[in-house]
Design an enzyme around this catalytic site. Structure first.
Site, PDB file in Angstrom:
ATOM      1  N   SER A 131     109.677  21.429 -59.367  1.00 15.19           N
ATOM      2  CA  SER A 131     111.006  21.144 -59.867  1.00 15.19           C
ATOM      3  C   SER A 131     111.762  20.465 -58.763  1.00 15.19           C
ATOM      4  CB  SER A 131     111.701  22.470 -60.387  1.00 15.19           C
ATOM      5  OG  SER A 131     111.758  23.473 -59.301  1.00 15.19           O
ATOM      6  N   TYR A 132     111.558  20.574 -57.692  1.00 18.27           N
ATOM      7  CA  TYR A 132     112.330  19.850 -56.597  1.00 18.27           C
ATOM      8  C   TYR A 132     112.310  18.297 -56.864  1.00 18.27           C
ATOM      9  CZ  TYR A 132     111.918  24.342 -53.823  1.00 18.27           C
ATOM     10  OH  TYR A 132     111.821  25.710 -53.618  1.00 18.27           O
ATOM     11  N   ALA A 133     113.724  17.858 -57.002  1.00 18.30           N
ATOM     12  CA  ALA A 133     113.883  16.699 -56.911  1.00 18.30           C
ATOM     13  C   ALA A 133     113.178  15.918 -58.242  1.00 18.30           C
ATOM     14  CB  ALA A 133     113.807  15.834 -55.814  1.00 18.30           C
ATOM     15  N   ASP A 134     112.934  16.691 -59.224  1.00 16.55           N
ATOM     16  CA  ASP A 134     111.982  16.213 -60.318  1.00 16.55           C
ATOM     17  C   ASP A 134     110.486  15.745 -59.996  1.00 16.55           C
ATOM     18  OD1 ASP A 134     113.894  17.034 -62.465  1.00 16.55           O
ATOM     19  OD2 ASP A 134     115.144  15.130 -62.297  1.00 16.55           O
ATOM     20  N   GLY A 135     110.063  16.516 -58.920  1.00 18.73           N
ATOM     21  CA  GLY A 135     108.656  15.922 -58.452  1.00 18.73           C
ATOM     22  C   GLY A 135     108.831  15.144 -57.245  1.00 18.73           C
TER      23      GLY A 135
END
Length: 333
Positions: free
Chosen positions: A80-84
């Site tokens: 989920s960090y920066a949408d991958g």
């Protein structure tokens, strides 16, 4: 007669973090074991929480280069960090440096918009997507990023076990689960005959010591490797945030404000005294305190630039005296 122009002395060269690491070096980087896995990691994990968002692609690579040069070998991220994008940057860096086998990659699933929750289908799809972004065939440590009580533990644990059996995951842990849920998960693992969890990631710092209750007891009973999140209390324990004006300029202002009270001032004052005695930065002292705690293997530290790493990476080498530990304990009580 030709006038003589004054000679201007060149500005002194300031060594970069990488150059300093090359000069100083580490003979034997200290490593701590994640029990039952064969994995040994540097006592500080680098967080990729802001890679690809507030930290640029270039700066992310510089941080990873400096961390590796200083002896680090475990990087912590999530789908989920920066949408991958965080995972992609880590994968790109490992490919460029050719160091995949030297790194321990920890990622988390359960909070992404593409594969939310901890159903068997969501976990499997999320891990496969993470592997593609990371450009690898396995992750060493997989965390369940949330406690999804809508899904039976049995379903979640069987899905994780299948990934472990296939070699796509080496071991797994949990994040932000209660002590009761950790006990329930361990019982379920035993009844199902699946791989047990080996790690736990929760908030733990001089400003957040709730972990030291039931969770610490359960973690000790189960032999879990404790990997504290936000070990510097969102940056507060660096000493950089002392006023409302300081906090207002930070992207973590919603969390930092809670520390600006009497207790926060008391903790910073104690850190300053111990830091002066140890000739070390405040952040390193805060981390050194945490590394004395039972079960703690590798606090997960976020930095904004490569140069900030040099200070925090000295923490494992600091030996706090009993008096210094007692002073920090009293201030943070």
């Amino acid at each position: 007669m030709r006038s003589v122009q004054p000679v201007t002395a060149p500005a002194p060269l300031v060594p970069t973090t990488l150059e300093t690491a090359a000069i100083v070096g580490r003979l034997t980087p200290p490593r701590r074991a994640i029990s039952g896995t064969g994995l040994r990691v540097f006592p500080l994990a680098v967080s990729a929480r802001w890679f690809g968002s507030t930290i640029s692609d270039t700066a992310s690579g510089e941080i990873l280069d400096a961390y590796r040069a200083l002896g680090g070998n475990i990087v912590d991220t999530a789908d989920s960090y920066a949408d991958g994008r965080s995972e992609e940057l880590i994968g790109d860096w490992m490919r460029r440096r050719g160091n995949r086998d030297e790194m321990v990659v920890a990622t988390k699933v359960g909070k992404s918009t593409a594969h939310p929750g901890l159903s068997a289908a969501a976990i499997t799809a999320a891990v496969h997507a993470s592997l593609r972004r990371l450009g690898t065939d396995r992750v060493e440590l997989l965390y369940l990023h949330l406690d999804d009580e809508s899904v039976p533990f049995e379903e979640t644990l069987l899905a994780v076990d299948e990934l472990i059996r296939s070699g796509e995951v080496r071991t797994f842990g949990m994040s932000d689960h209660t002590g009761n849920r950790l006990v329930a998960a361990r019982i379920a693992c035993a009844l199902l005959g699946v791989a047990p969890m080996t790690a736990l990631q929760n908030q733990y710092s001089l400003m957040r010591r709730e972990f030291e209750g039931d969770l610490a007891q359960v973690a000790a009973q189960q032999g879990l490797a404790v990997m504290p999140r936000f070990p510097l209390a969102d940056g507060f324990l660096t000493g950089a945030y002392r006023t409302r004006a300081d906090v207002a300029a930070s992207p973590m202002r919603d969390y930092l404000g809670a520390h600006l009270g009497r207790r926060g001032r008391r903790v910073l004052a104690a850190l300053e005294r111990v830091a002066a005695q140890q000739d070390a930065p405040l952040a390193a002292i805060a981390l050194a305190w945490l590394l004395t705690k039972p079960g703690v293997v590798a606090p997960v530290v976020a930095v904004g630039s490569a140069d900030q790493l040099f200070d925090v990476m000295t923490a494992p080498d600091i030996r706090l005296t009993r008096h210094q530990l007692a002073e920090l304990e009293r201030a943070s009580a």
